[in-house]
Design an enzyme around this catalytic site. Sequence first.
Site, PDB file in Angstrom:
ATOM      1  N   SER A 192      79.834  53.634 -10.909  1.00 10.99           N
ATOM      2  CA  SER A 192      80.801  52.540 -10.991  1.00 10.99           C
ATOM      3  C   SER A 192      82.230  52.927 -10.641  1.00 10.99           C
ATOM      4  O   SER A 192      83.031  52.060 -10.325  1.00 10.99           O
ATOM      5  CB  SER A 192      80.754  51.914 -12.372  1.00 10.99           C
ATOM      6  OG  SER A 192      81.078  52.870 -13.346  1.00 10.99           O
TER       7      SER A 192
ATOM      8  N   LYS B  11      77.023  41.791 -16.615  1.00 12.08           N
ATOM      9  CA  LYS B  11      77.791  41.917 -15.371  1.00 12.08           C
ATOM     10  C   LYS B  11      77.315  40.821 -14.401  1.00 12.08           C
ATOM     11  O   LYS B  11      77.635  39.659 -14.618  1.00 12.08           O
ATOM     12  CB  LYS B  11      77.650  43.331 -14.806  1.00 12.08           C
ATOM     13  CG  LYS B  11      78.113  44.417 -15.800  1.00 12.08           C
ATOM     14  CD  LYS B  11      78.198  45.775 -15.178  1.00 12.08           C
ATOM     15  CE  LYS B  11      78.276  46.899 -16.216  1.00 12.08           C
ATOM     16  NZ  LYS B  11      79.493  46.928 -17.024  1.00 12.08           N
TER      17      LYS B  11
ATOM     18  N   HIS C 138      75.194  48.188 -12.385  1.00  9.65           N
ATOM     19  CA  HIS C 138      76.094  47.747 -11.309  1.00  9.65           C
ATOM     20  C   HIS C 138      75.325  47.428 -10.029  1.00  9.65           C
ATOM     21  O   HIS C 138      75.867  47.559  -8.931  1.00  9.65           O
ATOM     22  CB  HIS C 138      77.171  48.806 -11.040  1.00  9.65           C
ATOM     23  CG  HIS C 138      78.189  48.885 -12.126  1.00  9.65           C
ATOM     24  ND1 HIS C 138      79.298  48.070 -12.185  1.00  9.65           N
ATOM     25  CD2 HIS C 138      78.244  49.666 -13.225  1.00  9.65           C
ATOM     26  CE1 HIS C 138      80.006  48.351 -13.263  1.00  9.65           C
ATOM     27  NE2 HIS C 138      79.384  49.316 -13.911  1.00  9.65           N
TER      28      HIS C 138
HETATM   29  N1  PLP Z   1      75.507  51.218 -18.027  1.00 14.39           N
HETATM   30  C1  PLP Z   1      76.462  51.166 -17.095  1.00 14.39           C
HETATM   31  C2  PLP Z   1      76.265  51.913 -15.809  1.00 14.39           C
HETATM   32  C3  PLP Z   1      77.624  50.409 -17.314  1.00 14.39           C
HETATM   33  O1  PLP Z   1      78.582  50.363 -16.382  1.00 14.39           O
HETATM   34  C4  PLP Z   1      77.759  49.717 -18.541  1.00 14.39           C
HETATM   35  C5  PLP Z   1      78.961  48.923 -18.846  1.00 14.39           C
HETATM   36  O2  PLP Z   1      80.069  49.257 -18.580  1.00 14.39           O
HETATM   37  C6  PLP Z   1      76.743  49.817 -19.484  1.00 14.39           C
HETATM   38  C7  PLP Z   1      75.621  50.563 -19.194  1.00 14.39           C
HETATM   39  C8  PLP Z   1      76.839  49.092 -20.789  1.00 14.39           C
HETATM   40  O3  PLP Z   1      76.449  47.777 -20.628  1.00 14.39           O
HETATM   41  P1  PLP Z   1      76.616  46.735 -21.805  1.00 14.39           P
HETATM   42  O4  PLP Z   1      77.953  46.122 -21.642  1.00 14.39           O
HETATM   43  O5  PLP Z   1      75.478  45.782 -21.643  1.00 14.39           O
HETATM   44  O6  PLP Z   1      76.516  47.507 -23.075  1.00 14.39           O
END
Ligand code: PLP
Length: 411
Positions: A191, A250, A219
């Site tokens: 990300s 997202k 992402h």
């Molecule tokens: N995994 C990745 C790659 C993320 O970018 C994020 C959020 O920033 C998460 C997991 C966490 O997601 P959630 O907001 O559903 O806890």
Amino acid sequence: MAYTDAFKGQLAATLSEVADAGLYKDERFICNEQGVEIDVEYPRGSEKMRVLNFCANNYLGLSSHPQVIEAARKGLDERGYGMSSVRFICGTQDVHNELEKKMAAFLGKEDCILFASCFDANAAIFEVLFTDEDVLINDRLIHASLIDGIRLCNAQRDSYKNADMGHLERKLKMWKDKARHMCIVTDGVFSMDGILAPMDKICALAEEYGALVLVDDSHASGFIGKTGRGVHEHFGVMDKVDVITTTMGKALGGASGGLVAGPREITEMLRNRGRPYLFSNSVPPPIIYGAMAVVDMLSQTTELRDKLEWNAKYFREKMEAAGFNLVPGETPIIPVMLGDAKLANDMARELLNEGIYVIGFSHPVVPMGKARIRVQLSAGHDKEHIDKAVAGFIKVGEKLGVIGKGAKAGS
Ligand code: PLP
């Protein structure tokens, strides 16, 4: 009372260290719904500014989409506000099961299990599946939630340099006869750089050495790949990725919720032993209905992911032509490299004054000397929004000496 002056002083000192290092997280207040045009109050109580949002994970523009809102409202009317229970006591409605089936089918996996967040999904999975007889080999740029999930389990750990397949292969060779199971852990899209993990190569190595593959596609789910299934679709390895974790916070509606998709034995183990699943409330009905509307929409048409792809390409071309230094890639995450942390923050502040909302990222979120502004495109953006953003970047970029005569291009 144990909250002594000494304790309070210690916290205050740490907070001022954070602020002195330029790392204090200052929140800006949005006073309307999430979307492309937002009204920002900063600082709180000041006059609202209408700005264009280029830093949300609202990739498909669904966070405030009328069809999603209507579905969530229906969920509220038909099934109420919340479940007041974890799933296995009395927190499972038929619609939870229905969404799990839809998500599994969308991602091309046998089964799926929902969590309150992807953070929870990642916190649950490793402890449930692996012991000290196994090894987890992760890309060094994986998300914090995967790192924390790995920390919660007893498996042996190793890592490889970001997307470095030679390094991964050396690790697989080294562990092959030492561990019962090997599991390769990676993000689908990293990300901070917006680059894709080379899933075709990862899966080929996994096959050669007999390792499982787990990808966090937060992402990517909904928009990467020809029909938006994710990185496994993009690289033509739909059935080679064993386990997918992802978020509904997202592209898939933007509210909240996470999931694990994979073989049924894995989802069943998680239902029985996943601590964040067993000990945390189930996803509320309005979000379940909203997410179902999202999956239905994305299963019927690729219109939104196609628009997003066009938007990202258009922004990238315009910015490159203007002389900005971008991380090469093909995702809607487009980092504008500046190098210096102060420059990144100054540029983000000046852009806000031009009506463009973006954020500067610096150490420790990205490596030292690699500060940047991360731009995130959305299918909600129209060409005129992107043109305005590019014009803002050019104006501020020239003012701060990032582009134009005597520019010091960021690394
Ligand atoms: N995994 C990745 C790659 C993320 O970018 C994020 C959020 O920033 C998460 C997991 C966490 O997601 P959630 O907001 O559903 O806890």
